[in-house]
Write an enzyme that holds these catalytic residues in place. Structure first.
Site, PDB file in Angstrom:
ATOM      1  N   SER A 120      16.444  45.026 -12.168  1.00 48.98           N
ATOM      2  CA  SER A 120      14.953  45.256 -12.238  1.00 48.98           C
ATOM      3  C   SER A 120      14.485  46.418 -11.567  1.00 48.98           C
ATOM      4  CB  SER A 120      14.322  43.928 -11.763  1.00 48.98           C
ATOM      5  OG  SER A 120      14.956  42.605 -12.666  1.00 48.98           O
ATOM      6  N   LYS A 172     -12.282  35.454 -14.182  1.00 46.60           N
ATOM      7  CA  LYS A 172     -11.911  35.554 -12.596  1.00 46.60           C
ATOM      8  C   LYS A 172     -10.970  34.662 -12.047  1.00 46.60           C
ATOM      9  CE  LYS A 172     -12.832  37.421  -8.559  1.00 46.60           C
ATOM     10  NZ  LYS A 172     -12.460  38.747  -8.446  1.00 46.60           N
TER      11      LYS A 172
END
Length: 303
Positions: A120, A172
């Protein structure tokens, strides 16, 4: 009278003993300070190959970045070897480290040695090198990005707890554990993940000199052994430090008698306190949850 003399002599011996131990303590402190802040580098002023270890979870590290800038500017540092043993970390941490490795690479060769694990974000860091070496049994690849969250609303409901929030818009603070992951929020989040994944794929294609289709097929999140990575063009050769040094000889003319110099990153004491406080403050959570932002990680286990 004899007893008073004995007491007097005992006091004098005690004072001398205390005085001696004070001197020893002061000397020890000076030695420790000298080792921590002084420069006893035997290779100072001599040509060398710098070596930096990249271990465990990768995060953005201003001290390490500053040290890499110094290596780039140091005419005595003829090359840089990075030894990677990491399952990955934050995307920003890997991107930042990649950038500073390329900064070094503009002036001198950079070689990456993959050890047990370089997956990764660890693989993204390796892409910053001009030459990548890995053992046959090294685990690498896992090219991808993820964002993780937990929905604990059902658990809270069983406990009789109902979270409430007032937000400026529905997207949000999404995702978060205290409300279900909405369809719109999931789509927006997936767009971010896909965008960063594309950046990672483009990096693989550019640095490994392969076409976009091949890079995309290899960047599906799967892991590879060192043998498989070599066969697929994700690394340059199999081996370790000896092979890395040999490449520097044959490709860059840097002889093996140029000594290695392990670089120790000097940490800002205030930064150390902040990092320690942050870790201690989050010990109730898993190691994954100590990582903020997007992560590129495989099997996150600390040594």
């Amino acid at each position: 009278m004899a007893l008073d003399v004995d007491r007097y002599l005992d006091r004098r011996r005690l004072k001398r003993s205390r005085g001696w131990w004070r001197i020893v303590a002061i000397f020890s402190i000076l030695v420790i300070v000298g080792v921590g802040f002084g420069d006893f580098d035997q290779l100072k002023g001599r040509n060398h190959v710098a070596v930096i270890d990249i271990k465990n979870i990768i995060v953005d590290d201003p001290d390490r970045n500053a040290r890499l800038k110094k290596i780039a500017a140091d005419p005595k540092a003829k090359a840089l070897i990075i030894r990677i043993s990491s399952p990955g970390g934050t995307v920003v941490g890997a991107e930042s480290l990649y950038y500073f490795l390329r900064l070094v690479g503009e002036r001198k060769p950079v070689v990456a040695i993959m050890q047990e694990l370089a997956t990764s974000a660890g693989y993204m860091v390796a892409l910053g090198a001009d030459h990548i070496v890995a053992r046959q049994s090294t685990i690498t690849g896992s090219v991808g990005v993820l964002m993780q969250s937990t929905d604990i609303t059902e658990l809270l409901g069983k406990l009789g707890i109902k979270p409430e929030s007032v937000k400026s818009s529905p997207l949000k603070a999404q995702p978060n554990p205290f409300e279900p992951f909405s369809k719109d929020a999931r789509e927006v989040t997936q767009l971010i993940i896909s965008d960063i994944h594309t950046m990672f794929i483009n990096l693989v294609a550019e640095r490994r000199k392969m076409n976009k289709t091949k890079a995309t097929n290899l960047s599906n999140g799967r892991i590879y052994s060192g043998r498989q990575a070599f066969a697929n063009g994700l690394i340059d050769s199999l081996g370790g430090e000896e092979e890395a040094r040999q490449w520097l000889v044959t490709a860059k003319g840097i002889k093996k008698d140029v000594p290695l110099k392990k670089i120790v990153i000097q940490r800002d004491r205030h930064l150390l306190r902040e990092i320690l406080g942050d870790i201690v403050g989050k010990t109730m959570f898993s190691s994954r949850l100590r990582l903020d932002g997007l992560i590129s990680l495989w099997h996150p286990v600390f040594r």
